[in-house]
Design a protein around this motif. Structure first.
Motif, PDB file in Angstrom:
ATOM      1  N   LYS A  28      27.153 -15.685  13.676  1.00  0.00           N
ATOM      2  CA  LYS A  28      26.601 -14.253  13.510  1.00  0.00           C
ATOM      3  C   LYS A  28      25.110 -14.032  14.011  1.00  0.00           C
ATOM      4  O   LYS A  28      24.890 -13.259  14.814  1.00  0.00           O
ATOM      5  CB  LYS A  28      26.981 -13.558  12.098  1.00  0.00           C
ATOM      6  N   LYS A  29      24.308 -15.137  13.581  1.00  0.00           N
ATOM      7  CA  LYS A  29      22.849 -14.782  13.804  1.00  0.00           C
ATOM      8  C   LYS A  29      22.871 -15.009  15.330  1.00  0.00           C
ATOM      9  O   LYS A  29      21.816 -14.245  16.013  1.00  0.00           O
ATOM     10  CB  LYS A  29      22.170 -16.206  13.118  1.00  0.00           C
ATOM     11  N   GLY A  30      23.285 -15.972  15.927  1.00  0.00           N
ATOM     12  CA  GLY A  30      23.444 -16.261  17.508  1.00  0.00           C
ATOM     13  C   GLY A  30      23.899 -14.946  18.240  1.00  0.00           C
ATOM     14  O   GLY A  30      23.287 -14.472  19.043  1.00  0.00           O
ATOM     15  N   ILE A  31      25.098 -14.228  17.548  1.00  0.00           N
ATOM     16  CA  ILE A  31      25.539 -13.036  18.269  1.00  0.00           C
ATOM     17  C   ILE A  31      24.449 -11.899  18.306  1.00  0.00           C
ATOM     18  O   ILE A  31      24.218 -11.301  19.077  1.00  0.00           O
ATOM     19  CB  ILE A  31      27.059 -12.643  17.895  1.00  0.00           C
ATOM     20  N   ASP A  32      24.098 -11.787  16.782  1.00  0.00           N
ATOM     21  CA  ASP A  32      23.098 -10.752  16.570  1.00  0.00           C
ATOM     22  C   ASP A  32      21.697 -10.861  17.808  1.00  0.00           C
ATOM     23  O   ASP A  32      21.161  -9.743  17.975  1.00  0.00           O
ATOM     24  CB  ASP A  32      22.742 -10.594  15.252  1.00  0.00           C
ATOM     25  N   GLU A  33      21.518 -12.010  17.977  1.00  0.00           N
ATOM     26  CA  GLU A  33      20.214 -12.152  18.725  1.00  0.00           C
ATOM     27  C   GLU A  33      20.417 -12.084  20.159  1.00  0.00           C
ATOM     28  O   GLU A  33      19.290 -11.996  20.919  1.00  0.00           O
ATOM     29  CB  GLU A  33      19.378 -13.734  18.280  1.00  0.00           C
ATOM     30  N   ALA A  34      21.637 -12.030  20.788  1.00  0.00           N
ATOM     31  CA  ALA A  34      21.700 -11.867  22.155  1.00  0.00           C
ATOM     32  C   ALA A  34      21.182 -10.840  22.671  1.00  0.00           C
ATOM     33  O   ALA A  34      21.447  -9.416  22.182  1.00  0.00           O
ATOM     34  CB  ALA A  34      23.362 -11.913  22.460  1.00  0.00           C
ATOM     35  N   GLN A  35      20.389 -10.739  23.668  1.00  0.00           N
ATOM     36  CA  GLN A  35      19.671  -9.659  24.254  1.00  0.00           C
ATOM     37  C   GLN A  35      20.667  -8.725  25.238  1.00  0.00           C
ATOM     38  O   GLN A  35      20.011  -8.638  26.444  1.00  0.00           O
ATOM     39  CB  GLN A  35      18.434 -10.064  24.895  1.00  0.00           C
ATOM     40  N   ILE A  36      21.501  -8.254  24.815  1.00  0.00           N
ATOM     41  CA  ILE A  36      22.565  -7.282  25.607  1.00  0.00           C
ATOM     42  C   ILE A  36      22.851  -6.073  24.828  1.00  0.00           C
ATOM     43  O   ILE A  36      22.908  -6.221  23.524  1.00  0.00           O
ATOM     44  CB  ILE A  36      23.617  -7.993  26.147  1.00  0.00           C
ATOM     45  N   SER A  37      23.465  -5.181  25.476  1.00  0.00           N
ATOM     46  CA  SER A  37      24.132  -4.150  24.665  1.00  0.00           C
ATOM     47  C   SER A  37      25.070  -4.394  23.732  1.00  0.00           C
ATOM     48  O   SER A  37      26.024  -5.524  24.055  1.00  0.00           O
ATOM     49  CB  SER A  37      24.438  -3.077  25.614  1.00  0.00           C
ATOM     50  N   GLU A  38      25.471  -3.787  22.691  1.00  0.00           N
ATOM     51  CA  GLU A  38      26.542  -3.899  21.970  1.00  0.00           C
ATOM     52  C   GLU A  38      27.909  -3.930  22.703  1.00  0.00           C
ATOM     53  O   GLU A  38      28.987  -4.512  22.093  1.00  0.00           O
ATOM     54  CB  GLU A  38      26.736  -2.911  20.688  1.00  0.00           C
ATOM     55  N   LEU A  39      28.140  -3.028  23.512  1.00  0.00           N
ATOM     56  CA  LEU A  39      29.261  -2.725  24.447  1.00  0.00           C
ATOM     57  C   LEU A  39      29.374  -4.112  25.190  1.00  0.00           C
ATOM     58  O   LEU A  39      30.707  -4.830  25.399  1.00  0.00           O
ATOM     59  CB  LEU A  39      29.197  -1.757  25.500  1.00  0.00           C
ATOM     60  N   ASP A  40      28.361  -4.799  25.780  1.00  0.00           N
ATOM     61  CA  ASP A  40      28.607  -6.148  26.441  1.00  0.00           C
ATOM     62  C   ASP A  40      28.875  -7.107  25.496  1.00  0.00           C
ATOM     63  O   ASP A  40      29.715  -8.029  25.842  1.00  0.00           O
ATOM     64  CB  ASP A  40      27.414  -6.388  27.366  1.00  0.00           C
ATOM     65  N   LYS A  41      28.437  -7.282  24.393  1.00  0.00           N
ATOM     66  CA  LYS A  41      28.639  -8.355  23.236  1.00  0.00           C
ATOM     67  C   LYS A  41      30.165  -7.983  22.836  1.00  0.00           C
ATOM     68  O   LYS A  41      30.771  -9.153  22.985  1.00  0.00           O
ATOM     69  CB  LYS A  41      28.007  -7.895  22.061  1.00  0.00           C
ATOM     70  N   LYS A  42      30.584  -6.793  22.803  1.00  0.00           N
ATOM     71  CA  LYS A  42      32.180  -6.532  22.501  1.00  0.00           C
ATOM     72  C   LYS A  42      32.828  -7.260  23.633  1.00  0.00           C
ATOM     73  O   LYS A  42      33.871  -7.875  23.508  1.00  0.00           O
ATOM     74  CB  LYS A  42      32.250  -5.522  22.102  1.00  0.00           C
ATOM     75  N   ARG A  43      32.604  -6.928  24.851  1.00  0.00           N
ATOM     76  CA  ARG A  43      33.152  -7.214  25.877  1.00  0.00           C
ATOM     77  C   ARG A  43      33.340  -8.751  26.083  1.00  0.00           C
ATOM     78  O   ARG A  43      34.669  -9.774  26.115  1.00  0.00           O
ATOM     79  CB  ARG A  43      32.870  -6.923  27.417  1.00  0.00           C
TER      80      ARG A  43
END
Length: 177
Positions: free
Chosen positions: A42-57
């Protein structure tokens, strides 16, 4: 002739846009057969510097590929998956100076048609997928993919799936014989 050169530059760009350049690194001596379940770090995913839409993709694409490899999502995982992203501008320069032949009359010489250069700028995305041993909290595998990005939502989904698939195609690493 200028049209032919421009066409060649565009074809080269299109071919280079389709490719995903990938690499991997992993902890030597790791028995990847011991890993069957996964969850997201979770911490790594939360820190990714991209939009929530791109994270979900990205996460959907990872789920698809991990499931295809026989992994099961779990509350008590063997492996934690984390992502990191980056981007950079890629500049391709195509030299259009061409021609050869001999001149006429006094002086002769080399003939050259100097039509200039084509410069094409694209944004290249970089996706890191890290797999972490959940018990030891140690990085065991990292895959990296670099590719040009797309702008429409449909093309983003398609490109994200392609990038993740190419990265995870390398996992688990095949031992060298």
């Amino acid at each position: 002739m200028k049209k032919i050169i421009t066409l060649l530059a565009v074809i080269t760009l299109l071919v280079s846009c389709k490719t995903v350049r990938v690499s991997q690194d992993y902890a030597l001596g790791t028995d990847f057969n011991n890993y069957k379940t996964y969850a997201y770090f979770k911490k790594g995913i939360d820190e990714a510097q991209i939009s929530e839409l791109d994270k979900k993709r990205i996460l959907r694409a990872i789920d698809t590929e991990m499931t295809a490899k026989g992994f099961v999502k779990s509350q008590n995982p063997d492996v934690l998956v984390s992502i990191f992203t980056d981007s950079k501008e890629r500049v391709d320069v195509y030299n259009n100076n061409w021609g050869m032949g001999f001149g006429w009359g006094w002086g002769g010489g080399f003939w050259r048609n100097n039509m200039g250069n084509n410069v094409i700028r694209t944004t290249e995305g970089i996706l890191y997928i890290d797999l972490i041993d959940a018990k030891k909290k140690e990085l065991i595998w990292q895959g990296v993919g670099k590719a040009t990005l797309r702008s429409t939502p449909e093309k983003k989904v398609e490109r994200t799936n392609e990038i993740v698939k190419e990265i995870l195609r390398q996992f688990p690493p095949m031992p060298k014989k």
